[in-house]
Structure formats: C-alpha cells, structure tokens
Design a protein around this motif. Structure first.
Motif, mmCIF file in Angstrom:
data_model
loop_
_atom_site.group_PDB
_atom_site.id
_atom_site.type_symbol
_atom_site.label_atom_id
_atom_site.label_comp_id
_atom_site.label_asym_id
_atom_site.label_seq_id
_atom_site.Cartn_x
_atom_site.Cartn_y
_atom_site.Cartn_z
ATOM 1 N N UNK A 265 5.463 60.517 -59.458
ATOM 2 C CA UNK A 265 5.281 61.336 -58.261
ATOM 3 C C UNK A 265 6.397 60.949 -57.294
ATOM 4 N N UNK A 266 7.096 61.946 -56.753
ATOM 5 C CA UNK A 266 8.228 61.682 -55.863
ATOM 6 C C UNK A 266 7.814 61.931 -54.418
ATOM 7 N N UNK A 267 8.124 60.965 -53.553
ATOM 8 C CA UNK A 267 7.771 61.033 -52.130
ATOM 9 C C UNK A 267 9.058 61.055 -51.316
ATOM 10 N N UNK A 268 9.151 61.949 -50.350
ATOM 11 C CA UNK A 268 10.312 62.034 -49.463
ATOM 12 C C UNK A 268 10.138 61.213 -48.203
ATOM 13 N N UNK A 269 11.237 61.006 -47.495
ATOM 14 C CA UNK A 269 11.208 60.234 -46.253
ATOM 15 C C UNK A 269 11.672 61.051 -45.068
ATOM 16 N N UNK A 270 11.916 60.389 -43.959
ATOM 17 C CA UNK A 270 12.358 61.073 -42.753
ATOM 18 C C UNK A 270 12.735 60.080 -41.678
ATOM 19 N N UNK A 271 13.381 60.585 -40.631
ATOM 20 C CA UNK A 271 13.839 59.757 -39.516
ATOM 21 C C UNK A 271 13.263 60.289 -38.210
ATOM 22 N N UNK A 272 12.478 59.491 -37.500
ATOM 23 C CA UNK A 272 12.035 59.909 -36.164
ATOM 24 C C UNK A 272 13.239 60.083 -35.244
ATOM 25 N N UNK A 273 13.107 60.941 -34.246
ATOM 26 C CA UNK A 273 14.209 61.174 -33.310
ATOM 27 C C UNK A 273 14.635 59.864 -32.658
ATOM 28 N N UNK A 274 15.912 59.543 -32.825
ATOM 29 C CA UNK A 274 16.415 58.296 -32.249
ATOM 30 C C UNK A 274 16.484 58.358 -30.726
ATOM 31 N N UNK A 275 16.452 59.564 -30.178
ATOM 32 C CA UNK A 275 16.524 59.713 -28.715
ATOM 33 C C UNK A 275 15.176 59.461 -28.044
ATOM 34 N N UNK A 276 14.121 59.318 -28.846
ATOM 35 C CA UNK A 276 12.792 59.099 -28.278
ATOM 36 C C UNK A 276 12.410 57.634 -28.430
ATOM 37 N N UNK A 277 12.434 56.869 -27.340
ATOM 38 C CA UNK A 277 12.135 55.433 -27.445
ATOM 39 C C UNK A 277 10.701 55.151 -27.867
ATOM 40 N N UNK A 278 9.801 56.119 -27.687
ATOM 41 C CA UNK A 278 8.410 55.914 -28.089
ATOM 42 C C UNK A 278 8.252 55.870 -29.608
ATOM 43 N N UNK A 279 9.280 56.299 -30.336
ATOM 44 C CA UNK A 279 9.203 56.341 -31.796
ATOM 45 C C UNK A 279 9.690 55.056 -32.457
ATOM 46 N N UNK A 280 10.331 54.178 -31.695
ATOM 47 C CA UNK A 280 11.013 53.031 -32.296
ATOM 48 C C UNK A 280 10.531 51.705 -31.705
#
Length: 444
Positions: A247-262
């Motif tokens: 089973x293949x699972x994809x990834x993603x990147x939260x918006x780097x401009x949003x400090x609440x994501x990091x």
C-alpha cells in the motif's frame, strides 16, 4: 570551571594547510584521501572506506597524523561551512583533499579532541559562522580567518579530562552503531537466504531440514521450483509487481509561512533525515510539525514500521519509521499488504536499484507510483512473509533500541561540553552523569 581564551592559530604546531587536488580520472590506486563526503559523514575519522589517489614522495606533508583537525572550506549550506572532523588514525598513510583545511595542534599544550568537541558545540558553531562568507552558490571559510577565532583555553589537564569524558560517550555510540551494522547484516542475510537464494526450498528438495528453521516454518515452503519470467521460483509463489504487494502512502508539506504548523511534537521526515544503511530506522527528524500542520496539509501520520523511500531528486533513500511520524511529498510510505513490516523494507532494499533505473523526470529524477508497477517479484504466501518478520523481529527491535540509546548519549554529550567550559558543571559531576548513562546502555 572558568577558562581563558586564546587565538586558535596560537595553539598550532605548524601553520594550517589546504589539501591535495586529485581529479576523479586519476583515482583508484595509491593512498586513501579524506574527501568532503567523509568529513560530513564521519565526525571522528578512523579506518573508513576512502578513495585512493596517487601521492608523490614530495607530498609527504599532506599525510595526516592522529589528532589532526579537518575543517570544510566550502559547503552548499551555511551549516556545513567550517564543519569540523578529527582524524583518529588509519591502517595506512592517509592524505586529505583541497576543500579541507588541516589544523595540527601542539599536543604538549592542547588536546585536539577537546577542540574538536568545542567546534561541534553551539558555541563553536557560532564562532565559525562569524567567519563564514556566503556566496552565490556556496558558503565557505578561509584558513586566514580560522586562525583568528577565539577559543576557550583551559589548562591542558582540564582539556584532557573533558576530552576523555566526551570521548567515552562517543566510543559507546560507535559501538552501538557497529552492533547495528552486524545485526542488520544478519537480517539481510536471512532475507537473501529465504527470498533470493531460496535455500529452504533447495533443502527440502534434497530431503534436508532447512538450516536453523523449525518444523512449522519449514512446512510453509514448497519443495520444488517452477519456471517464470523471473526464472526458477518456488512453486506456488505468485509473480507480481512490487506495487501489488504494498500500500503506497503520500506525504505533504504544511505551509512554511504559517508558524502554527511548525515546531510541534510530530517528526516530519524529508530526505535529509534518511539514516545510514545499517541504522535502518529513523527515530527523529530535523523538523517537526504540529497537529494543526498535520490537519492543515496533505501529509499523513505513518505508523511505526512504515518503509519510507525518497522519490524525487535524491531517489531511493530508505528508512523504517521507528516511531509515528509524517513526511513530505517527495517521499512515499510503503506498507506491506501481508501486514508485514520488515519483509517490505528488505524487499525495497533489494529492488531500489531497479526503481532508481526506472526513475525519470524533466528536471529531477522521480519515482512515481507507476514505477513500482515496473518491477516484478516472486511473492510468497502471507504466512511465509509473516514468518520472516517474526524471525528478524528481535534483531530489528535491538537495532531500534540501540538508536534510541545512541540518541540519549548524543544529547548528553552535547549538553555537557558548554556546561563544563562555562563552569556550570564540575568534572566530577559530569563523570558521574556519564557513568550512569553508560551503565544504562550496558544494561540495555
């Protein structure tokens, strides 16, 4: 403990020196040469694989001595410029390349291992970054600036004691990683025996009990072969694409401009976090995201035991998640359809070269989901897959635990040095903390 400071160059036995230039076309014979790759991969350089280069007798002054400090003159990233490693010896004379600066300290007055740890500490990195020159495509340092860096200069006796404490921690980390290399090699050998050489099938054909295998496990293997597009494969095993087994699972990147994501508690994997081959597992990552970042992007939580393969740019880097984490869109997560963990990982290590050869792209090499459909395997029944996972489970669990132990020791090492130099921690207290930590590792 307080300490005086000194100009770094005043501690040298001889002037700093840049290394040799040797084009690739002449490499292959001669003396080992430390390149940039080795410096970044091995903080402590001792008996490691290196390119061989021709060296003239007149160039003997490029031969390294135990305790020599090596600094990266250039790097594509700021954090790599001025990176420091220490040469701890080799079985044959060894030289160094032109992108490195060698600094040889006067051992009567200075302990080079102490200064190695200083330059890898936050304070040492700040001192180096103050002399970094940033260009269009790279960052770098000059030897003429390096010699003027102010460094702590406690009495030699204190340097020796600090170096011994931190060196003992690094020795234990090295032992853990060497143990992991052995354990991983055993697991790889078992996978090859079962699924590449088909040793259990051959043994049963000859009327023998497969070596090291109990009766119940042996009963899972057929006693003969059949012809397929892949050649002779165990009878009853399916010829499938690798894509059909996972089973293949994809990834993603939260918006780097949003400090609440990091900056949260969720490890977020990218190719820079890929472990060395023998470490297998990734147990932590350079960047972390928050719950908001997880839900605000296409990234997903990967269960522990998921195989990650980098699919864009630097393709084919592999890792097993040692804990729950997320990843970016340049990777795929692979989960075995038989409910397995390790069979899928070791299958990927066997197939990665074929996957790399099938990667394509106009700008970057890329593995797509279709790439996995272009590689075929002889796939056994699920009980065989699960039996393999059971057989290597203790080995793999030990590798994972060793990595967590090494991480604990690395954290201890990195926190001790600045506190020792500043006087916030006494040597006796540091020795006690080290003995307790090493004792815990030995018991584990």
């Amino acid at each position: 403990m307080s300490s005086d400071s000194a100009r770094f160059g005043d501690l040298f036995l001889e002037p700093q020196r840049n290394g040799l230039t040797r084009p690739k076309k002449v490499r292959g014979a001669g003396l080992p040469m430390v390149n940039m790759g080795e410096l970044f991969a091995y903080p402590r350089i001792r008996d490691i694989p290196m390119d061989l280069v021709p060296v003239d007798r007149k160039e003997h002054h490029y031969i390294l001595e135990t305790g020599d400090l090596l600094f990266a003159r250039q790097s594509l990233v700021l954090s790599g410029a001025g990176q420091c490693s220490i040469f701890l010896g080799n079985s044959v004379p060894t030289v160094f390349e032109s992108h490195l600066i060698r600094c040889r300290l006067d051992a009567r007055r200075s302990n080079s291992l102490f200064y190695f740890y200083f330059f890898r500490s936050p304070e040492g990195r700040r001192a180096i970054e103050a002399i970094v020159e940033q260009g269009a495509g790279a960052s770098g340092i000059r030897g003429s600036d390096l010699v003027n860096v102010q460094v702590p200069n406690p009495p030699k006796r204190i340097q020796d004691e600090i170096a011994e404490i931190l060196g003992s921690i690094d020795d234990r980390i090295t032992l853990l990683r060497e143990t992991n290399a052995t354990l991983e090699a055993i697991a790889q050998a078992l996978f090859k025996s079962w699924f590449v050489d088909f040793d259990p099938v051959r043994a049963k054909m000859e009327g023998r009990t497969p070596e090291g295998m109990d009766e119940a496990t042996a009963a899972l293997f057929p006693d003969g072969f059949e012809t397929s597009e892949l050649g002779e494969v165990p009878r009853g095993w399916l010829l499938q694409t690798f894509r059909d087994t996972i089973q293949i699972i994809g990834g993603g990147t939260p918006k780097t401009s949003n400090p609440d994501f990091w900056g949260g508690d969720i490890p977020w994997f990218s190719v820079v976090d890929a472990p060395g081959p023998s470490d297998v597992f990734v147990i932590d990552t350079e960047k972390h995201i928050t719950e908001a970042g997880l839900h605000g992007s296409s990234t997903k939580l990967l269960p522990a035991g998921t195989t990650i393969i980098s699919a864009r740019g630097t393709v084919g880097k592999l890792a097993l998640t040692g804990r729950v984490m997320a990843m970016n869109q340049s990777c795929y997560g692979l989960r075995g359809k038989a409910g397995d963990t390790y069979f899928t990982y070791f299958s990927a290590t066997r197939l990665v070269q074929q996957l790399q050869q099938r990667a394509h792209g106009s700008v970057f090499d890329t593995i797509t989901q279709e790439t996995f459909s272009g590689v075929h395997v002889a796939y056994p029944q699920a009980p065989v897959v699960q039996a393999f996972d059971t057989a290597v489970d203790a080995l793999m669990a030990r590798i994972r635990e060793n990595l967590f132990q090494a991480q604990t020791l690395s954290t201890l090492r990195d926190t001790l040095l600045p506190r020792l130099i500043s006087g916030q921690l006494r040597l006796r207290e540091a020795q006690t903390a080290t003995e307790v930590a090493l004792g815990g590792v030995l018991q584990a």
